[in-house]
Design an enzyme around this catalytic site. Structure first.
Site, short mmCIF file in Angstrom:
data_model
loop_
_atom_site.label_atom_id
_atom_site.label_comp_id
_atom_site.label_asym_id
_atom_site.label_seq_id
_atom_site.Cartn_x
_atom_site.Cartn_y
_atom_site.Cartn_z
N HIS A 3 0.87 -1.18 0.00
CA HIS A 3 0.00 0.00 0.00
C HIS A 3 0.90 1.23 0.00
O HIS A 3 1.59 1.52 0.99
CB HIS A 3 -0.88 -0.03 1.25
CG HIS A 3 -1.93 1.04 1.28
ND1 HIS A 3 -3.18 0.84 1.80
CD2 HIS A 3 -1.91 2.33 0.86
CE1 HIS A 3 -3.89 1.95 1.71
NE2 HIS A 3 -3.14 2.87 1.14
N GLU A 70 -4.01 7.04 -3.05
CA GLU A 70 -3.55 5.75 -2.56
C GLU A 70 -3.53 4.71 -3.69
O GLU A 70 -4.42 4.69 -4.54
CB GLU A 70 -4.44 5.28 -1.41
CG GLU A 70 -4.56 6.34 -0.32
CD GLU A 70 -5.04 5.79 1.01
OE1 GLU A 70 -5.16 4.56 1.14
OE2 GLU A 70 -5.31 6.60 1.91
N GLU A 84 -7.78 4.80 -4.08
CA GLU A 84 -8.74 5.83 -3.70
C GLU A 84 -8.02 7.15 -3.45
O GLU A 84 -6.79 7.21 -3.37
CB GLU A 84 -9.49 5.43 -2.42
CG GLU A 84 -8.61 5.32 -1.19
CD GLU A 84 -9.38 4.97 0.07
OE1 GLU A 84 -10.63 4.95 0.00
OE2 GLU A 84 -8.75 4.72 1.10
N ASN A 86 -8.14 10.13 -0.54
CA ASN A 86 -8.64 10.62 0.74
C ASN A 86 -8.54 12.14 0.72
O ASN A 86 -7.44 12.70 0.71
CB ASN A 86 -7.82 10.05 1.90
CG ASN A 86 -8.40 8.74 2.40
OD1 ASN A 86 -9.57 8.67 2.77
ND2 ASN A 86 -7.59 7.70 2.40
N ARG A 88 -8.60 14.66 2.62
CA ARG A 88 -8.46 15.21 3.97
C ARG A 88 -7.02 15.02 4.44
O ARG A 88 -6.22 14.36 3.77
CB ARG A 88 -9.41 14.50 4.94
CG ARG A 88 -9.20 12.99 4.97
CD ARG A 88 -10.11 12.30 5.96
NE ARG A 88 -10.07 10.85 5.85
CZ ARG A 88 -9.12 10.07 6.35
NH1 ARG A 88 -8.11 10.62 7.01
NH2 ARG A 88 -9.17 8.76 6.22
N VAL A 91 -3.85 10.62 9.23
CA VAL A 91 -3.10 10.36 10.46
C VAL A 91 -1.60 10.34 10.20
O VAL A 91 -0.80 10.84 11.00
CB VAL A 91 -3.55 9.01 11.08
CG1 VAL A 91 -2.65 8.61 12.24
CG2 VAL A 91 -5.00 9.10 11.54
N ARG A 134 1.41 3.98 15.23
CA ARG A 134 0.19 4.38 15.93
C ARG A 134 0.10 3.58 17.23
O ARG A 134 0.16 2.35 17.21
CB ARG A 134 -1.04 4.12 15.07
CG ARG A 134 -1.01 4.78 13.71
CD ARG A 134 -2.35 4.65 13.01
NE ARG A 134 -2.29 5.09 11.62
CZ ARG A 134 -3.35 5.35 10.87
NH1 ARG A 134 -4.57 5.20 11.39
NH2 ARG A 134 -3.22 5.74 9.62
#
Length: 251
Positions: A3, A70, A84, A86, A88, A91, A134
């Site tokens: 990814h 992505e 896709e 995103n 925005r 994170v 994370r």
């Protein structure tokens, strides 16, 4: 597949700029857990092709603001497919900031105010490597069961090569109603090996009492030879790592 994604900023005045690429392959149930920039071990011109595709895509949409394009990447075949956009701030944006020195949020505010980007593509010169883990209030050994409750003690690691984004403080009650993310721990280095070493060191010095976290899990993932050598895919955590991992509490 891996990814790989691209951070893009567009200002509405014709300025469309990328901040290099990121790798977000280390996921569980397709939720990102560890991200890094730039994406390592992309063969040939594949990295440049992905950056160009993302920039042209956003440029064709009359888009304003921060966006992430992505892609799924087959590194063995040197091919990629669009996944896709995103639309925005994500994170994992700190790793892009770390290698470029560009404040993505600041640029978003400039764009919202009708201004142009404060830099051009030629000004984006990635340096070094950055990795983010994370840290969630979850118990990995119990199928990542959330662990809401009172955060009795909290002390984040510090250092010139470590960044911690968090709102945690001792005495905070973690509610069970929202996302379990407690913090993002980011380490930078001159290269990927140094960044991994620094992030693992930082995770060992994250002190938490009162709730279980994923700090030890992230620490151990980063030490696995497959991760160090880049032999991973989006199902690697579930299909390989979690089959043999023996958890030990670090925080």
């Amino acid at each position: 597949a891996r990814h790989v994604e691209v951070q893009v900023l567009a200002d509405g005045h014709g300025g469309v700029v990328h901040l290099s690429h990121r790798d977000c392959t280390l996921q569980r149930r397709y939720q990102k857990l560890i991200e890094e920039a730039p994406a390592p071990n992309l063969p040939g011109n594949l990295g440049a092709e992905i950056l160009d595709a993302a920039t042209r895509l956003i440029g064709s949409l009359d888009y304003e603001g921060a966006a992430t394009c992505e892609f799924l990447v087959d590194a063995e075949r040197a091919t990629y497919g669009f996944l896709e956009i995103n639309a925005r701030l994500q994170v994992e944006h700190p790793v892009s900031e770390a290698i470029t020195g560009i404040d993505v949020v600041r640029e978003q505010l400039r764009i919202a105010g009708g201004e142009r980007l404060s830099f051009g593509q030629d000004d984006v010169v990635p340096r070094g490597h950055a990795i983010e883990a994370r840290i969630n209030a979850e118990r990995p050994e119990s199928d990542f069961m959330p662990t809401p409750g009172l955060l009795e003690e909290w002390a984040a690691p510090i250092g010139s090569d470590v960044r911690v984004d968090t709102a945690c403080f001792p005495g905070w009650t973690i509610a069970p109603y929202y996302d379990s993310l407690l913090a993002k721990v980011v380490a930078t280095g001159a290269d990927r090996t140094q960044a991994i070493t620094r992030l693992r060191h930082a995770l060992r010095h994250l002190h938490v009492r009162g709730v279980a976290t994923t700090a030890r899990f992230a620490h151990d993932v980063l030490g696995h030879s497959d991760v160090v050598e880049g032999r991973i895919h989006t199902r690697w955590l579930e299909d390989v790592f979690l089959e043999d991992w023996t958890p030990m509490e670090v925080a």
